[in-house]
Design a protein around this motif. Structure first.
Motif, short mmCIF file in Angstrom:
data_model
loop_
_atom_site.label_atom_id
_atom_site.label_comp_id
_atom_site.label_asym_id
_atom_site.label_seq_id
_atom_site.Cartn_x
_atom_site.Cartn_y
_atom_site.Cartn_z
N SER A 11 -83.21 23.91 -56.25
CA SER A 11 -82.95 22.86 -57.91
C SER A 11 -82.47 23.58 -59.61
O SER A 11 -83.73 24.48 -59.17
CB SER A 11 -83.39 21.95 -57.89
N GLN A 13 -81.42 23.22 -63.55
CA GLN A 13 -80.31 22.72 -64.53
C GLN A 13 -79.37 22.72 -64.70
O GLN A 13 -78.61 24.09 -64.53
CB GLN A 13 -81.86 22.62 -66.09
N ARG A 38 -68.72 23.02 -49.16
CA ARG A 38 -69.65 22.29 -49.49
C ARG A 38 -69.26 21.00 -49.82
O ARG A 38 -68.04 20.63 -50.19
CB ARG A 38 -69.70 22.81 -51.41
N ALA A 40 -70.72 17.12 -50.67
CA ALA A 40 -71.70 15.80 -52.02
C ALA A 40 -71.68 14.95 -51.26
O ALA A 40 -71.31 14.62 -50.94
CB ALA A 40 -71.05 16.03 -52.98
N SER A 87 -73.85 19.33 -62.83
CA SER A 87 -74.00 17.75 -62.69
C SER A 87 -73.63 17.98 -60.50
O SER A 87 -73.55 17.85 -59.65
CB SER A 87 -74.49 16.62 -62.83
N THR A 90 -73.54 19.73 -57.69
CA THR A 90 -74.23 18.99 -56.17
C THR A 90 -74.62 18.67 -55.26
O THR A 90 -72.73 18.77 -54.92
CB THR A 90 -75.18 18.06 -56.61
N GLN A 110 -79.21 24.01 -49.96
CA GLN A 110 -78.43 22.86 -50.41
C GLN A 110 -78.82 23.32 -52.15
O GLN A 110 -79.58 24.03 -52.72
CB GLN A 110 -80.07 21.31 -50.37
N VAL A 111 -77.54 22.60 -52.93
CA VAL A 111 -77.59 23.08 -54.53
C VAL A 111 -78.02 21.51 -54.97
O VAL A 111 -77.14 20.67 -54.99
CB VAL A 111 -76.97 24.20 -54.64
N THR A 112 -78.84 21.60 -55.59
CA THR A 112 -79.17 20.49 -56.79
C THR A 112 -78.76 20.91 -58.25
O THR A 112 -79.91 21.37 -58.44
CB THR A 112 -79.93 19.58 -56.70
N VAL A 113 -77.56 20.21 -58.84
CA VAL A 113 -77.92 20.20 -60.64
C VAL A 113 -77.77 19.07 -61.05
O VAL A 113 -77.51 18.25 -61.04
CB VAL A 113 -77.05 21.25 -60.64
N SER A 114 -79.73 19.71 -62.02
CA SER A 114 -79.65 18.61 -62.16
C SER A 114 -79.55 18.18 -63.81
O SER A 114 -79.58 19.72 -64.57
CB SER A 114 -81.41 17.66 -63.13
#
Length: 115
Positions: A11, A13, A38, A40, A87, A90, A110-114
């Motif tokens: 995760s 930003q 990927r 989503a 984002s 993600t 998993q790649v999570t971009v906030s």
């Protein structure tokens, strides 16, 4: 037996970076084009980038200039350096290759971009 194992997700930003790795076994690695896909949530899996055995690579438009794929034909590994993450990046990222007409995927990372 073909085996692909991804690592390096996490995760971050928006604007951050991650480096994904995929270790392959069961194939003559240097002869195989490797791909990163990927998926989503709620969307179809999409091809992000491909790298041939000689290192030539292609990318989808949305990641050009931000993602860089590379490979190590000695250690049978392929990498995806992701910078300036957004984002919309993600997703679960999968390593993929083909052998004898069959497509093989790893379990994904998993790649999570906030934002």
């Amino acid at each position: 037996q073909v085996r692909l194992v991804e690592s390096g997700g996490g995760s971050v930003q928006a604007g951050g970076s991650l480096r994904l790795s995929c270790t392959a076994s069961g194939i003559n690695f240097k002869l195989h084009t490797m791909h990163w896909y990927r998926q989503a949530p709620g969307k179809q899996r999409e091809l992000v980038t491909s790298i041939a055995g000689n290192g030539s690579a292609t990318y989808i438009e949305s990641v050009k200039g931000r993602f860089t794929v590379s490979r190590d034909n000695v250690w049978n590994r392929v990498f995806l350096q992701m910078q300036n993450l957004k984002s919309e990046d993600t997703a679960v990222y999968y390593c993929n290759t083909m052998r004898a007409g069959t497509s093989f995927y790893g379990r994904g990372t998993q790649v999570t971009v906030s934002s």
